[in-house]
Motif scaffolding. Structure first.
Motif, PDB file in Angstrom:
ATOM      1  N   THR A 352      -0.179  19.966   9.449  1.00 54.37           N
ATOM      2  CA  THR A 352       0.615  19.482  10.572  1.00 54.37           C
ATOM      3  C   THR A 352      -0.332  19.028  11.676  1.00 54.37           C
ATOM      4  O   THR A 352      -1.489  19.460  11.747  1.00 54.37           O
ATOM      5  N   ALA A 353       0.172  18.153  12.548  1.00 57.79           N
ATOM      6  CA  ALA A 353      -0.633  17.635  13.650  1.00 57.79           C
ATOM      7  C   ALA A 353       0.071  17.902  14.972  1.00 57.79           C
ATOM      8  O   ALA A 353       1.279  17.662  15.103  1.00 57.79           O
ATOM      9  N   GLU A 354      -0.669  18.426  15.933  1.00 47.63           N
ATOM     10  CA  GLU A 354      -0.178  18.595  17.287  1.00 47.63           C
ATOM     11  C   GLU A 354      -0.903  17.572  18.180  1.00 47.63           C
ATOM     12  O   GLU A 354      -1.524  16.652  17.683  1.00 47.63           O
ATOM     13  N   GLU A 356      -3.629  17.847  20.123  1.00 44.84           N
ATOM     14  CA  GLU A 356      -5.083  17.852  20.065  1.00 44.84           C
ATOM     15  C   GLU A 356      -5.640  18.504  18.801  1.00 44.84           C
ATOM     16  O   GLU A 356      -6.850  18.613  18.656  1.00 44.84           O
ATOM     17  N   THR A 357      -4.754  18.932  17.900  1.00 51.12           N
ATOM     18  CA  THR A 357      -5.198  19.727  16.758  1.00 51.12           C
ATOM     19  C   THR A 357      -4.498  19.293  15.484  1.00 51.12           C
ATOM     20  O   THR A 357      -3.304  18.996  15.491  1.00 51.12           O
ATOM     21  N   VAL A 358      -5.240  19.281  14.373  1.00 49.96           N
ATOM     22  CA  VAL A 358      -4.649  19.187  13.048  1.00 49.96           C
ATOM     23  C   VAL A 358      -4.800  20.566  12.401  1.00 49.96           C
ATOM     24  O   VAL A 358      -5.875  21.165  12.441  1.00 49.96           O
ATOM     25  N   THR A 359      -3.690  21.079  11.854  1.00 50.77           N
ATOM     26  CA  THR A 359      -3.653  22.455  11.362  1.00 50.77           C
ATOM     27  C   THR A 359      -3.412  22.469   9.862  1.00 50.77           C
ATOM     28  O   THR A 359      -2.496  21.812   9.363  1.00 50.77           O
ATOM     29  N   ILE A 371      -8.003  16.891  16.386  1.00 51.28           N
ATOM     30  CA  ILE A 371      -7.055  15.881  15.913  1.00 51.28           C
ATOM     31  C   ILE A 371      -7.753  14.668  15.327  1.00 51.28           C
ATOM     32  O   ILE A 371      -7.194  13.967  14.473  1.00 51.28           O
ATOM     33  N   ARG A 374      -7.650  14.255  11.533  1.00 52.08           N
ATOM     34  CA  ARG A 374      -6.374  14.164  10.820  1.00 52.08           C
ATOM     35  C   ARG A 374      -6.456  13.268   9.591  1.00 52.08           C
ATOM     36  O   ARG A 374      -6.061  13.662   8.491  1.00 52.08           O
TER      37      ARG A 374
END
Length: 417
Positions: A352-354, A356-359, A371, A374
Protein backbone atom coordinates in the motif's frame (compact mmCIF):
# COMPACT_ATOMS: atom_id res chain seq x y z
CA UNK A 1 14.29 -38.57 -10.56
CA UNK A 2 13.14 -35.02 -9.91
CA UNK A 3 13.26 -33.61 -6.40
CA UNK A 4 11.30 -30.35 -6.84
CA UNK A 5 8.01 -31.95 -5.76
CA UNK A 6 6.50 -32.07 -9.21
CA UNK A 7 8.11 -35.01 -10.96
CA UNK A 8 9.54 -35.86 -14.35
CA UNK A 9 9.08 -33.14 -16.94
CA UNK A 10 8.13 -30.56 -14.28
CA UNK A 11 4.52 -31.73 -14.45
CA UNK A 12 1.82 -29.89 -12.48
CA UNK A 13 1.39 -31.34 -9.00
CA UNK A 14 -2.28 -32.26 -9.46
CA UNK A 15 -1.49 -34.37 -12.52
CA UNK A 16 0.69 -36.55 -10.31
CA UNK A 17 -2.41 -37.49 -8.29
CA UNK A 18 -4.92 -38.05 -11.10
CA UNK A 19 -4.70 -38.86 -14.84
CA UNK A 20 -7.68 -36.69 -15.81
CA UNK A 21 -7.54 -33.03 -16.75
CA UNK A 22 -7.73 -30.28 -14.16
CA UNK A 23 -11.04 -29.12 -15.66
CA UNK A 24 -12.59 -32.59 -15.48
CA UNK A 25 -11.37 -33.05 -11.92
CA UNK A 26 -12.84 -29.69 -10.91
CA UNK A 27 -16.18 -30.38 -12.58
CA UNK A 28 -16.76 -34.02 -11.62
CA UNK A 29 -14.74 -34.82 -8.48
CA UNK A 30 -13.59 -31.81 -6.45
CA UNK A 31 -15.70 -31.79 -3.28
CA UNK A 32 -18.10 -34.32 -4.82
CA UNK A 33 -16.81 -37.82 -5.33
CA UNK A 34 -13.77 -40.06 -4.66
CA UNK A 35 -11.40 -40.93 -7.48
CA UNK A 36 -9.13 -44.00 -7.26
CA UNK A 37 -6.30 -44.37 -9.79
CA UNK A 38 -3.96 -47.29 -10.38
CA UNK A 39 -0.24 -46.59 -10.77
CA UNK A 40 -0.33 -47.83 -14.35
CA UNK A 41 -2.62 -44.93 -15.28
CA UNK A 42 -0.28 -42.28 -13.83
CA UNK A 43 2.81 -41.08 -15.67
CA UNK A 44 5.20 -41.47 -12.73
CA UNK A 45 5.24 -42.81 -9.19
CA UNK A 46 6.02 -41.07 -5.88
CA UNK A 47 9.49 -42.46 -5.20
CA UNK A 48 11.01 -38.97 -5.52
CA UNK A 49 8.76 -37.73 -2.70
CA UNK A 50 9.17 -40.35 0.03
CA UNK A 51 10.51 -43.83 0.80
CA UNK A 52 11.28 -46.33 3.56
CA UNK A 53 14.76 -44.79 3.74
CA UNK A 54 13.18 -41.38 4.35
CA UNK A 55 11.20 -42.78 7.28
CA UNK A 56 14.35 -44.20 8.88
CA UNK A 57 16.19 -40.91 8.28
CA UNK A 58 13.45 -38.88 9.99
CA UNK A 59 13.09 -41.25 12.93
CA UNK A 60 16.75 -42.01 13.52
CA UNK A 61 18.58 -38.79 12.66
CA UNK A 62 16.29 -35.72 12.72
CA UNK A 63 15.31 -35.56 16.42
CA UNK A 64 11.66 -34.99 15.54
CA UNK A 65 9.47 -33.86 18.41
CA UNK A 66 5.77 -34.11 19.07
CA UNK A 67 3.44 -33.17 17.41
CA UNK A 68 5.49 -34.04 14.31
CA UNK A 69 5.22 -37.70 15.31
CA UNK A 70 2.49 -39.82 16.88
CA UNK A 71 1.54 -43.50 17.02
CA UNK A 72 -1.73 -45.42 17.13
CA UNK A 73 -2.82 -49.04 17.45
CA UNK A 74 -6.17 -50.60 16.62
CA UNK A 75 -7.95 -47.27 16.76
CA UNK A 76 -6.31 -45.94 19.93
CA UNK A 77 -3.74 -43.12 19.94
CA UNK A 78 -0.74 -44.07 22.06
CA UNK A 79 0.57 -41.72 24.77
CA UNK A 80 3.77 -39.95 23.61
CA UNK A 81 5.76 -41.49 26.46
CA UNK A 82 5.52 -44.81 24.59
CA UNK A 83 7.61 -43.60 21.66
CA UNK A 84 9.51 -40.47 22.81
CA UNK A 85 12.39 -39.81 25.20
CA UNK A 86 15.17 -37.37 25.96
CA UNK A 87 18.19 -37.28 23.70
CA UNK A 88 20.95 -37.41 26.30
CA UNK A 89 23.42 -34.73 27.35
CA UNK A 90 22.71 -31.42 25.65
CA UNK A 91 19.39 -32.68 24.25
CA UNK A 92 17.42 -33.58 27.35
CA UNK A 93 14.00 -32.44 26.04
CA UNK A 94 11.79 -35.46 26.65
CA UNK A 95 9.36 -35.37 23.70
CA UNK A 96 11.88 -36.31 21.01
CA UNK A 97 11.12 -39.38 18.95
CA UNK A 98 13.00 -42.43 20.23
CA UNK A 99 14.03 -44.79 17.46
CA UNK A 100 14.29 -47.70 19.94
CA UNK A 101 10.78 -47.14 21.25
CA UNK A 102 9.34 -46.63 17.78
CA UNK A 103 10.87 -49.93 16.72
CA UNK A 104 9.30 -51.70 19.69
CA UNK A 105 5.86 -50.25 19.00
CA UNK A 106 6.03 -51.01 15.27
CA UNK A 107 7.04 -54.58 16.04
CA UNK A 108 3.98 -54.80 18.32
CA UNK A 109 1.67 -53.67 15.51
CA UNK A 110 1.36 -49.90 16.05
CA UNK A 111 1.10 -47.38 13.21
CA UNK A 112 3.65 -44.58 13.04
CA UNK A 113 2.39 -41.20 11.83
CA UNK A 114 4.91 -38.62 10.69
CA UNK A 115 3.00 -35.35 10.69
CA UNK A 116 3.72 -32.07 8.95
CA UNK A 117 6.11 -33.48 6.36
CA UNK A 118 5.50 -30.35 4.30
CA UNK A 119 7.66 -28.70 7.00
CA UNK A 120 10.27 -31.42 7.61
CA UNK A 121 10.98 -33.18 4.28
CA UNK A 122 12.11 -30.99 1.37
CA UNK A 123 10.70 -32.94 -1.62
CA UNK A 124 7.28 -33.13 0.03
CA UNK A 125 7.45 -29.45 0.99
CA UNK A 126 7.99 -28.48 -2.64
CA UNK A 127 5.20 -30.78 -3.82
CA UNK A 128 2.75 -29.47 -1.21
CA UNK A 129 3.48 -25.86 -2.16
CA UNK A 130 2.97 -26.61 -5.85
CA UNK A 131 -0.28 -28.48 -5.21
CA UNK A 132 -1.63 -25.73 -2.93
CA UNK A 133 -0.87 -23.12 -5.58
CA UNK A 134 -2.67 -25.18 -8.22
CA UNK A 135 -5.72 -25.94 -6.06
CA UNK A 136 -6.00 -22.51 -4.47
CA UNK A 137 -6.36 -24.13 -1.03
CA UNK A 138 -3.64 -24.87 1.58
CA UNK A 139 -2.14 -28.36 1.84
CA UNK A 140 -0.34 -30.36 4.51
CA UNK A 141 1.16 -33.87 4.36
CA UNK A 142 1.37 -36.77 6.81
CA UNK A 143 2.91 -40.23 6.33
CA UNK A 144 1.32 -43.39 7.78
CA UNK A 145 3.62 -46.36 8.35
CA UNK A 146 1.63 -49.46 9.26
CA UNK A 147 2.98 -52.98 10.02
CA UNK A 148 1.54 -56.01 8.27
CA UNK A 149 -2.09 -56.87 9.07
CA UNK A 150 -2.43 -53.88 11.37
CA UNK A 151 -5.08 -51.16 11.48
CA UNK A 152 -4.13 -47.74 12.76
CA UNK A 153 -7.47 -45.94 13.13
CA UNK A 154 -11.15 -46.85 13.32
CA UNK A 155 -13.50 -45.91 10.44
CA UNK A 156 -13.76 -42.13 10.48
CA UNK A 157 -14.06 -39.11 8.23
CA UNK A 158 -11.74 -36.13 7.86
CA UNK A 159 -12.79 -32.48 7.91
CA UNK A 160 -10.53 -31.77 4.95
CA UNK A 161 -10.17 -33.29 1.48
CA UNK A 162 -7.28 -35.72 1.02
CA UNK A 163 -5.10 -37.24 -1.65
CA UNK A 164 -3.72 -40.65 -0.64
CA UNK A 165 -0.45 -41.65 -2.33
CA UNK A 166 0.74 -45.23 -1.74
CA UNK A 167 4.52 -45.30 -1.28
CA UNK A 168 5.37 -48.88 -0.26
CA UNK A 169 3.64 -52.15 0.56
CA UNK A 170 -0.07 -52.85 0.21
CA UNK A 171 -3.04 -51.51 2.12
CA UNK A 172 -6.68 -52.50 1.91
CA UNK A 173 -9.04 -49.53 2.00
CA UNK A 174 -12.79 -49.49 2.59
CA UNK A 175 -14.53 -46.22 1.80
CA UNK A 176 -18.16 -45.37 2.55
CA UNK A 177 -20.42 -42.47 1.65
CA UNK A 178 -20.74 -39.62 4.17
CA UNK A 179 -23.21 -39.43 7.03
CA UNK A 180 -22.44 -35.70 7.34
CA UNK A 181 -21.42 -34.27 3.93
CA UNK A 182 -18.89 -31.45 3.71
CA UNK A 183 -18.07 -31.19 7.44
CA UNK A 184 -16.45 -28.00 8.66
CA UNK A 185 -13.37 -27.96 10.88
CA UNK A 186 -15.50 -27.79 14.04
CA UNK A 187 -17.64 -30.79 12.97
CA UNK A 188 -15.41 -33.85 13.64
CA UNK A 189 -16.47 -37.42 13.00
CA UNK A 190 -16.81 -38.03 16.74
CA UNK A 191 -19.94 -35.83 16.63
CA UNK A 192 -21.50 -38.63 14.54
CA UNK A 193 -19.69 -41.62 15.99
CA UNK A 194 -22.68 -44.02 15.97
CA UNK A 195 -23.77 -43.07 12.45
CA UNK A 196 -20.19 -43.48 11.19
CA UNK A 197 -19.90 -46.93 12.79
CA UNK A 198 -23.23 -48.00 11.31
CA UNK A 199 -22.33 -46.75 7.82
CA UNK A 200 -19.01 -48.60 8.00
CA UNK A 201 -20.96 -51.88 8.29
CA UNK A 202 -22.66 -51.26 4.95
CA UNK A 203 -21.36 -52.13 1.49
CA UNK A 204 -18.45 -49.77 0.69
CA UNK A 205 -18.37 -47.37 -2.23
CA UNK A 206 -14.70 -48.29 -2.78
CA UNK A 207 -13.11 -51.56 -1.64
CA UNK A 208 -9.56 -51.70 -3.02
CA UNK A 209 -6.05 -52.85 -2.21
CA UNK A 210 -3.63 -49.98 -2.74
CA UNK A 211 -0.20 -50.79 -4.19
CA UNK A 212 2.86 -48.57 -4.68
CA UNK A 213 2.09 -45.71 -7.05
CA UNK A 214 -1.70 -45.89 -6.62
CA UNK A 215 -3.53 -42.67 -5.75
CA UNK A 216 -6.89 -41.68 -4.28
CA UNK A 217 -8.76 -38.40 -4.02
CA UNK A 218 -11.26 -38.38 -1.15
CA UNK A 219 -13.57 -35.42 -0.39
CA UNK A 220 -14.03 -34.44 3.23
CA UNK A 221 -16.75 -36.36 5.03
CA UNK A 222 -16.21 -39.68 3.23
CA UNK A 223 -15.73 -42.48 5.77
CA UNK A 224 -12.60 -44.61 5.47
CA UNK A 225 -10.41 -47.16 7.22
CA UNK A 226 -7.38 -49.14 6.07
CA UNK A 227 -5.44 -52.29 6.99
CA UNK A 228 -1.88 -53.14 5.90
CA UNK A 229 -1.48 -56.44 4.03
CA UNK A 230 1.47 -58.83 3.96
CA UNK A 231 4.20 -56.36 4.92
CA UNK A 232 4.96 -52.83 6.01
CA UNK A 233 2.77 -50.24 4.29
CA UNK A 234 3.62 -46.57 3.80
CA UNK A 235 1.30 -43.98 2.33
CA UNK A 236 1.15 -40.21 2.24
CA UNK A 237 -2.04 -38.35 3.07
CA UNK A 238 -2.16 -34.89 1.56
CA UNK A 239 -4.75 -32.88 3.48
CA UNK A 240 -6.41 -29.99 1.64
CA UNK A 241 -8.14 -27.44 3.89
CA UNK A 242 -10.70 -26.10 1.45
CA UNK A 243 -12.02 -22.58 1.93
CA UNK A 244 -15.83 -22.63 2.00
CA UNK A 245 -18.80 -20.31 1.57
CA UNK A 246 -19.07 -20.13 5.34
CA UNK A 247 -15.95 -17.98 5.16
CA UNK A 248 -17.86 -15.55 2.95
CA UNK A 249 -20.92 -15.55 5.22
CA UNK A 250 -18.85 -14.97 8.36
CA UNK A 251 -17.09 -12.02 6.74
CA UNK A 252 -20.40 -10.59 5.52
CA UNK A 253 -21.78 -10.74 9.06
CA UNK A 254 -18.62 -9.13 10.48
CA UNK A 255 -18.93 -6.36 7.91
CA UNK A 256 -22.52 -5.68 9.03
CA UNK A 257 -21.52 -3.97 12.27
CA UNK A 258 -22.49 -0.55 10.86
CA UNK A 259 -26.11 -1.55 10.15
CA UNK A 260 -28.17 0.24 12.83
CA UNK A 261 -30.92 -2.40 12.82
CA UNK A 262 -28.38 -5.08 13.72
CA UNK A 263 -26.73 -3.05 16.45
CA UNK A 264 -30.03 -2.40 18.25
CA UNK A 265 -30.58 -4.12 21.60
CA UNK A 266 -32.98 -7.03 21.85
CA UNK A 267 -36.24 -6.29 23.75
CA UNK A 268 -36.29 -5.82 27.48
CA UNK A 269 -37.05 -9.11 29.20
CA UNK A 270 -35.95 -11.07 26.13
CA UNK A 271 -36.04 -14.84 26.70
CA UNK A 272 -34.03 -16.86 24.12
CA UNK A 273 -35.95 -19.98 25.18
CA UNK A 274 -39.27 -18.48 24.12
CA UNK A 275 -39.87 -18.99 20.37
CA UNK A 276 -42.53 -16.28 20.40
CA UNK A 277 -39.80 -13.77 21.31
CA UNK A 278 -36.84 -15.37 19.50
CA UNK A 279 -38.33 -16.06 16.06
CA UNK A 280 -39.31 -12.45 15.22
CA UNK A 281 -35.84 -11.23 16.22
CA UNK A 282 -34.16 -13.82 14.00
CA UNK A 283 -36.40 -12.83 11.09
CA UNK A 284 -35.72 -9.13 11.68
CA UNK A 285 -31.95 -9.65 11.78
CA UNK A 286 -31.90 -11.71 8.58
CA UNK A 287 -34.17 -9.23 6.81
CA UNK A 288 -31.90 -6.33 7.81
CA UNK A 289 -28.83 -8.20 6.55
CA UNK A 290 -30.52 -9.08 3.24
CA UNK A 291 -31.70 -5.49 2.73
CA UNK A 292 -28.21 -4.18 3.40
CA UNK A 293 -26.59 -6.61 0.98
CA UNK A 294 -29.03 -5.57 -1.75
CA UNK A 295 -27.12 -2.29 -1.87
CA UNK A 296 -24.43 -2.57 -4.61
CA UNK A 297 -21.96 -0.47 -2.65
CA UNK A 298 -22.25 -2.69 0.41
CA UNK A 299 -21.96 -5.83 -1.72
CA UNK A 300 -18.75 -4.46 -3.18
CA UNK A 301 -17.44 -3.63 0.29
CA UNK A 302 -18.28 -7.11 1.55
CA UNK A 303 -16.57 -8.70 -1.48
CA UNK A 304 -13.46 -6.60 -0.81
CA UNK A 305 -13.47 -7.62 2.87
CA UNK A 306 -13.86 -11.30 1.93
CA UNK A 307 -10.97 -11.05 -0.49
CA UNK A 308 -8.71 -9.40 2.06
CA UNK A 309 -9.59 -11.91 4.79
CA UNK A 310 -8.99 -14.92 2.56
CA UNK A 311 -5.73 -13.46 1.26
CA UNK A 312 -4.54 -12.96 4.84
CA UNK A 313 -5.64 -16.47 5.77
CA UNK A 314 -3.91 -17.96 2.75
CA UNK A 315 -0.68 -16.19 3.70
CA UNK A 316 -0.93 -17.76 7.15
CA UNK A 317 -1.92 -21.20 5.88
CA UNK A 318 0.54 -21.60 2.98
CA UNK A 319 4.13 -20.96 3.96
CA UNK A 320 6.49 -19.85 1.17
CA UNK A 321 9.75 -21.71 0.59
CA UNK A 322 12.08 -21.05 3.55
CA UNK A 323 14.89 -18.55 3.30
CA UNK A 324 18.50 -19.53 3.90
CA UNK A 325 19.59 -16.82 6.34
CA UNK A 326 23.36 -17.03 5.95
CA UNK A 327 23.17 -17.14 2.16
CA UNK A 328 20.79 -14.17 2.20
CA UNK A 329 23.12 -12.12 4.42
CA UNK A 330 26.05 -12.84 2.12
CA UNK A 331 23.98 -12.06 -0.97
CA UNK A 332 22.84 -8.74 0.52
CA UNK A 333 26.44 -7.73 1.23
CA UNK A 334 27.52 -8.57 -2.32
CA UNK A 335 24.51 -6.91 -4.02
CA UNK A 336 25.24 -4.53 -6.90
CA UNK A 337 23.42 -3.07 -9.89
CA UNK A 338 23.92 -6.22 -11.97
CA UNK A 339 22.42 -8.61 -9.41
CA UNK A 340 19.12 -10.09 -10.60
CA UNK A 341 16.45 -10.31 -7.89
CA UNK A 342 12.85 -11.47 -7.88
CA UNK A 343 9.88 -11.87 -5.56
CA UNK A 344 10.13 -14.77 -3.10
CA UNK A 345 7.66 -17.38 -4.42
CA UNK A 346 4.43 -17.79 -2.50
CA UNK A 347 4.98 -14.84 -0.16
CA UNK A 348 2.07 -12.70 -1.41
CA UNK A 349 2.77 -9.45 0.44
CA UNK A 350 0.25 -6.62 0.48
CA UNK A 351 1.67 -3.32 -0.80
CA UNK A 352 0.00 0.00 0.00
CA UNK A 353 1.07 3.61 -0.52
CA UNK A 354 0.50 6.56 1.79
CA UNK A 355 1.59 10.17 1.32
CA UNK A 356 5.27 9.64 2.12
CA UNK A 357 5.57 5.87 2.56
CA UNK A 358 5.15 2.64 0.63
CA UNK A 359 4.32 -0.22 3.00
CA UNK A 360 4.90 -3.95 2.47
CA UNK A 361 2.73 -6.01 4.83
CA UNK A 362 3.49 -9.60 5.75
CA UNK A 363 2.12 -11.80 8.55
CA UNK A 364 3.44 -10.27 11.75
CA UNK A 365 5.61 -7.69 9.98
CA UNK A 366 5.31 -4.29 8.32
CA UNK A 367 8.12 -2.92 6.14
CA UNK A 368 8.06 0.82 5.43
CA UNK A 369 10.06 2.45 2.62
CA UNK A 370 10.13 5.98 1.18
CA UNK A 371 7.35 6.68 -1.33
CA UNK A 372 9.98 7.13 -4.03
CA UNK A 373 10.45 3.35 -3.93
CA UNK A 374 6.82 2.62 -4.88
CA UNK A 375 7.45 1.79 -8.55
CA UNK A 376 10.49 -0.33 -7.65
CA UNK A 377 8.56 -2.27 -4.98
CA UNK A 378 5.69 -2.93 -7.38
CA UNK A 379 8.16 -4.10 -10.02
CA UNK A 380 9.83 -6.49 -7.58
CA UNK A 381 6.65 -7.93 -6.08
CA UNK A 382 4.40 -8.29 -9.12
CA UNK A 383 6.60 -8.99 -12.14
CA UNK A 384 9.49 -11.08 -13.43
CA UNK A 385 13.01 -10.91 -11.92
CA UNK A 386 14.94 -7.74 -12.70
CA UNK A 387 18.50 -6.46 -12.37
CA UNK A 388 18.80 -4.13 -9.39
CA UNK A 389 20.17 -1.36 -11.60
CA UNK A 390 17.02 -1.46 -13.75
CA UNK A 391 14.53 -0.85 -10.92
CA UNK A 392 12.25 2.03 -11.97
CA UNK A 393 12.11 5.39 -10.22
CA UNK A 394 15.41 5.07 -8.33
CA UNK A 395 18.99 6.12 -8.89
CA UNK A 396 21.56 3.28 -8.87
CA UNK A 397 22.58 3.78 -5.23
CA UNK A 398 18.98 3.98 -3.96
CA UNK A 399 18.04 0.90 -5.97
CA UNK A 400 20.75 -1.10 -4.19
CA UNK A 401 19.57 0.18 -0.79
CA UNK A 402 15.93 -0.82 -1.48
CA UNK A 403 16.81 -4.22 -2.94
CA UNK A 404 19.17 -4.96 -0.04
CA UNK A 405 16.48 -4.07 2.50
CA UNK A 406 13.89 -6.32 0.84
CA UNK A 407 16.43 -9.13 0.51
CA UNK A 408 17.25 -8.95 4.22
CA UNK A 409 13.54 -8.91 5.03
CA UNK A 410 12.97 -12.06 2.96
CA UNK A 411 10.65 -10.33 0.48
CA UNK A 412 12.90 -10.90 -2.54
CA UNK A 413 15.63 -13.37 -3.38
CA UNK A 414 18.66 -13.40 -5.65
CA UNK A 415 18.00 -15.35 -8.84
CA UNK A 416 21.07 -14.40 -10.84
CA UNK A 417 24.54 -12.83 -10.62
Amino acid sequence: MATDGRGPGDRPALSRCTPISRDEFAESYWGRSPLFTRAADLEDDFTDLFSTEAVDDLVADRALRTPFVRMAKEGDVLPPSRYTAGGGFGAEIGDQVSSDRVLAELAAGATLVLQGLHRTWAPIAAFARALAEELGHPCQVNAYITPASSRGFDPHYDVHDVFVLQIAGEKHWRIHEPVHPDPLRNQPWTDHRQAVAARAQEAPAIDETFRPGDALYLPRGWIHSATALGGLSIHLTVGVAAYTRTDIVETAVDAAADIPELRAALPLGFDPGDPALLDPEVDAALDALRDALDDPARRAAVAAAVGERLRARRRRDSSPPPVRPLAAVEAAAALDGGTVVGARPGLRPTVTAEVETVTVRLPGRVIALPIAARAAVDRLVDEEPVAVGELPGLDPESAIVVARRLLREGVVEVVGP
